[in-house]
Design an enzyme around this catalytic site. Structure first.
Site, PDB file in Angstrom:
ATOM      1  N   LYS A 112       0.901  -1.219   0.040  1.00 16.67           N
ATOM      2  CA  LYS A 112      -0.090  -0.015  -0.114  1.00 16.67           C
ATOM      3  C   LYS A 112       0.894   1.207  -0.025  1.00 16.67           C
ATOM      4  O   LYS A 112       0.673   2.266  -0.686  1.00 16.67           O
ATOM      5  CB  LYS A 112      -0.965  -0.007   1.286  1.00 16.67           C
ATOM      6  CG  LYS A 112      -2.075  -0.921   1.090  1.00 16.67           C
ATOM      7  CD  LYS A 112      -3.173  -0.831   2.094  1.00 16.67           C
ATOM      8  CE  LYS A 112      -4.103  -1.975   2.185  1.00 16.67           C
ATOM      9  NZ  LYS A 112      -4.807  -1.943   3.266  1.00 16.67           N
ATOM     10  N   LYS A 197      -5.343 -10.290  -5.599  1.00 16.38           N
ATOM     11  CA  LYS A 197      -6.670 -10.499  -4.527  1.00 16.38           C
ATOM     12  C   LYS A 197      -7.699  -9.619  -5.142  1.00 16.38           C
ATOM     13  O   LYS A 197      -7.690  -8.494  -5.403  1.00 16.38           O
ATOM     14  CB  LYS A 197      -6.175 -10.132  -3.491  1.00 16.38           C
ATOM     15  CG  LYS A 197      -7.175 -10.433  -2.106  1.00 16.38           C
ATOM     16  CD  LYS A 197      -6.850  -9.680  -0.903  1.00 16.38           C
ATOM     17  CE  LYS A 197      -7.145  -8.437  -0.864  1.00 16.38           C
ATOM     18  NZ  LYS A 197      -6.892  -7.760   0.350  1.00 16.38           N
ATOM     19  N   LYS A 200     -11.504  -4.623  -1.988  1.00 13.06           N
ATOM     20  CA  LYS A 200     -12.719  -3.895  -1.924  1.00 13.06           C
ATOM     21  C   LYS A 200     -12.020  -2.461  -2.405  1.00 13.06           C
ATOM     22  O   LYS A 200     -12.934  -1.505  -2.730  1.00 13.06           O
ATOM     23  CB  LYS A 200     -13.633  -3.898  -0.999  1.00 13.06           C
ATOM     24  CG  LYS A 200     -12.927  -3.554   0.429  1.00 13.06           C
ATOM     25  CD  LYS A 200     -14.071  -3.508   1.729  1.00 13.06           C
ATOM     26  CE  LYS A 200     -13.543  -4.076   2.781  1.00 13.06           C
ATOM     27  NZ  LYS A 200     -12.162  -4.015   3.190  1.00 13.06           N
TER      28      LYS A 200
HETATM   29  P1  TYM Z   1     -10.710  -6.520   4.913  1.00 10.06           P
HETATM   30  O1  TYM Z   1     -11.697  -5.493   5.236  1.00 10.06           O
HETATM   31  O2  TYM Z   1      -9.804  -6.070   4.134  1.00 10.06           O
HETATM   32  O3  TYM Z   1     -11.521  -7.989   4.559  1.00 10.06           O
HETATM   33  C1  TYM Z   1     -12.290  -8.296   5.571  1.00 10.06           C
HETATM   34  C2  TYM Z   1     -12.323  -9.778   5.590  1.00 10.06           C
HETATM   35  O4  TYM Z   1     -12.598 -10.492   4.413  1.00 10.06           O
HETATM   36  C3  TYM Z   1     -11.368 -11.294   3.869  1.00 10.06           C
HETATM   37  N1  TYM Z   1     -10.968 -10.876   2.557  1.00 10.06           N
HETATM   38  C4  TYM Z   1     -10.968 -11.895   1.739  1.00 10.06           C
HETATM   39  N2  TYM Z   1     -10.953 -13.385   1.703  1.00 10.06           N
HETATM   40  C5  TYM Z   1     -10.894 -14.077   0.721  1.00 10.06           C
HETATM   41  N3  TYM Z   1     -10.594 -13.407  -0.584  1.00 10.06           N
HETATM   42  C6  TYM Z   1     -10.518 -12.090  -0.903  1.00 10.06           C
HETATM   43  N4  TYM Z   1     -10.191 -11.634  -2.139  1.00 10.06           N
HETATM   44  C7  TYM Z   1     -10.553 -11.442   0.487  1.00 10.06           C
HETATM   45  N5  TYM Z   1     -10.861 -10.041   0.614  1.00 10.06           N
HETATM   46  C8  TYM Z   1     -10.959  -9.743   1.821  1.00 10.06           C
HETATM   47  C9  TYM Z   1     -10.202 -10.898   4.706  1.00 10.06           C
HETATM   48  O5  TYM Z   1      -9.313 -11.701   5.101  1.00 10.06           O
HETATM   49  C10 TYM Z   1     -11.129 -10.409   6.073  1.00 10.06           C
HETATM   50  O6  TYM Z   1     -10.928 -11.563   6.814  1.00 10.06           O
HETATM   51  N6  TYM Z   1      -7.246  -5.677   8.581  1.00 10.06           N
HETATM   52  C11 TYM Z   1      -8.525  -6.480   8.463  1.00 10.06           C
HETATM   53  C12 TYM Z   1      -9.397  -5.888   9.192  1.00 10.06           C
HETATM   54  C13 TYM Z   1      -9.422  -6.040  10.738  1.00 10.06           C
HETATM   55  C14 TYM Z   1      -9.286  -7.313  11.435  1.00 10.06           C
HETATM   56  C15 TYM Z   1      -8.978  -6.691  12.683  1.00 10.06           C
HETATM   57  C16 TYM Z   1      -9.748  -8.580  10.886  1.00 10.06           C
HETATM   58  C17 TYM Z   1      -8.940  -4.935  11.410  1.00 10.06           C
HETATM   59  N7  TYM Z   1      -8.811  -5.469  12.803  1.00 10.06           N
HETATM   60  C18 TYM Z   1      -9.048  -7.945  13.699  1.00 10.06           C
HETATM   61  C19 TYM Z   1      -9.689  -9.461  11.992  1.00 10.06           C
HETATM   62  C20 TYM Z   1      -9.276  -8.978  13.558  1.00 10.06           C
HETATM   63  C21 TYM Z   1      -8.902  -5.865   6.959  1.00 10.06           C
HETATM   64  O7  TYM Z   1      -8.309  -5.032   6.194  1.00 10.06           O
HETATM   65  O8  TYM Z   1      -9.825  -7.106   6.349  1.00 10.06           O
END
Ligand code: TYM
Length: 331
Positions: A112, A197, A200
């Protein structure tokens, strides 16, 4: 009882990747088997260039989609991160345990930061420290398991390392958590670029299926997915990443196995058609419940109020204990 915590960041409209990698499992498995908390982590959305009104809109939409995906506030706790002060309180303590080098090694930071710099933008300090806030999200709740997609496992590893280091230096305070990820679709790839990947926050709309896309739009995106040269349908992530991605999506939506499904197809076209229909059917109930919930904003607001109260009750004792353990004078 096992404690589960996970979150989603409101930096864009939620995607099929979010659903198959995370949300669906939270609703179908975790909330039934554990004391589970699910959080829209809005503070994390401030780590990159942001528009305040958009973050507010996306946060509300993400909460509504979590509920529409089947999270039941009678079974689990649904809340917004910024409503519970303990996340930010603990994050600072963990910054005093983490190292600069550790932060700079995080893959998501490197990617990023490079993207921001290429655009001529500056990199916010919070982007560097983001994994510490994420560790605080997890550790504040005495979390045993963190159900996430593959892309988050490095961050959960950091949370483990920080928990172990803190406990070792200051006395046992935190549960050491572990990441869990789904058997298939732990990393759904972009339909136009199966080497990346499906994310979003990316700009390439045609390769991303959003949960709220109209069925016709979803169908078009999947029918136009980039496939590999070759004819036969095989599950080979390295050699045929585009086809492997479609097989995994189909398997995740129908409960099948990607290798076995591959044997049933003689052409890419037939695979795309079935995948499109399976995705549309999987998302139909989510879209319907989302529409109903949008008509009842009072319900959603009530869920968040109650969720924040419950979450804070759970987090406060652990965070207070961490403050004492690290050497701060009790108030
Ligand atoms: P985020 O918002 O990017 O994604 C949320 C969840 O969706 C999963 N995910 C995917 N799984 C499979 N294929 C994909 N293309 C894909 N894109 C996203 C992510 O692995 C995630 O489980 N840092 C985290 C948010 C966060 C968090 C936390 C998660 C902040 N604090 C504490 C768990 C525990 C994030 O940016 O997820």
């Amino acid at each position: 009882m096992t404690r589960v915590f996970s979150g989603v960041k409101p930096t864009g409209h939620l995607t099929l990747g979010n659903y198959l990698g995370a949300l669906r499992r939270w609703a179908e498995v975790d909330q039934h088997q554990a004391d589970a908390l699910f959080c829209v982590v809005d503070l994390h959305a401030l780590t990159v260039d942001h528009d305040p009104a958009r973050v507010r809109r996306l946060s509300r939409q993400a909460v509504t989609l979590l509920l529409a995906s089947g999270l039941d506030p009678r079974r689990c706790t649904v809340f917004v991160q910024s409503h519970v002060d303990e996340h930010a309180r603990l994050s600072y303590l963990l910054e005093c345990v983490a190292t600069d080098g550790e932060m700079r090694r995080m893959i998501q930071y490197k990617e990023k930061a490079a993207r921001e710099q290429a655009r001529g933008g500056s990199v916010r300090l919070s982007l560097l420290t983001y994994p510490v806030l994420m560790a605080a999200d997890i550790l504040a709740y005495g979390t045993d398991e963190v159900p996430v997609g593959d892309d988050q496992t490095q961050h959960v590893e950091l949370a483990r390392d920080l928990a172990v280091r803190f406990n070792h230096r200051y006395g046992h305070t935190f549960v050491v958590p572990k990441a869990t990820s789904p058997k298939v679709a732990a990393r759904v790839m972009n339909l136009q670029d199966p080497a990346s990947k499906m994310g979003k926050s990316d700009d390439s709309g045609p390769g991303i299926v959003y949960l709220l896309d109209e069925p016709e739009v979803t169908r078009k995106k999947i029918m136009r997915a980039v496939t590999d040269s070759g004819q036969d349908v095989v599950h080979d992530r390295e050699g045929r990443p585009g086809i492997a991605n479609l097989l995994e999506i189909l398997a995740a939506c129908t409960g099948g196995d990607p290798e076995e499904l591959a044997g049933g197809y003689a052409s890419y076209g037939a695979l795309k058609k079935d995948t499109a229909e399976a995705v549309i059917e999987a998302l139909r109930p989510v879209r319907e419940r989302h529409r109903e919930l949008c008509a009842d904003p009072g319900f959603v607001a009530g869920v968040l109020r109650a969720g924040a109260e419950k979450a804070q009750e759970r987090a406060r004792p652990t965070v207070d204990a961490a403050y004492r353990a690290i050497g701060l004078l009790p108030a």
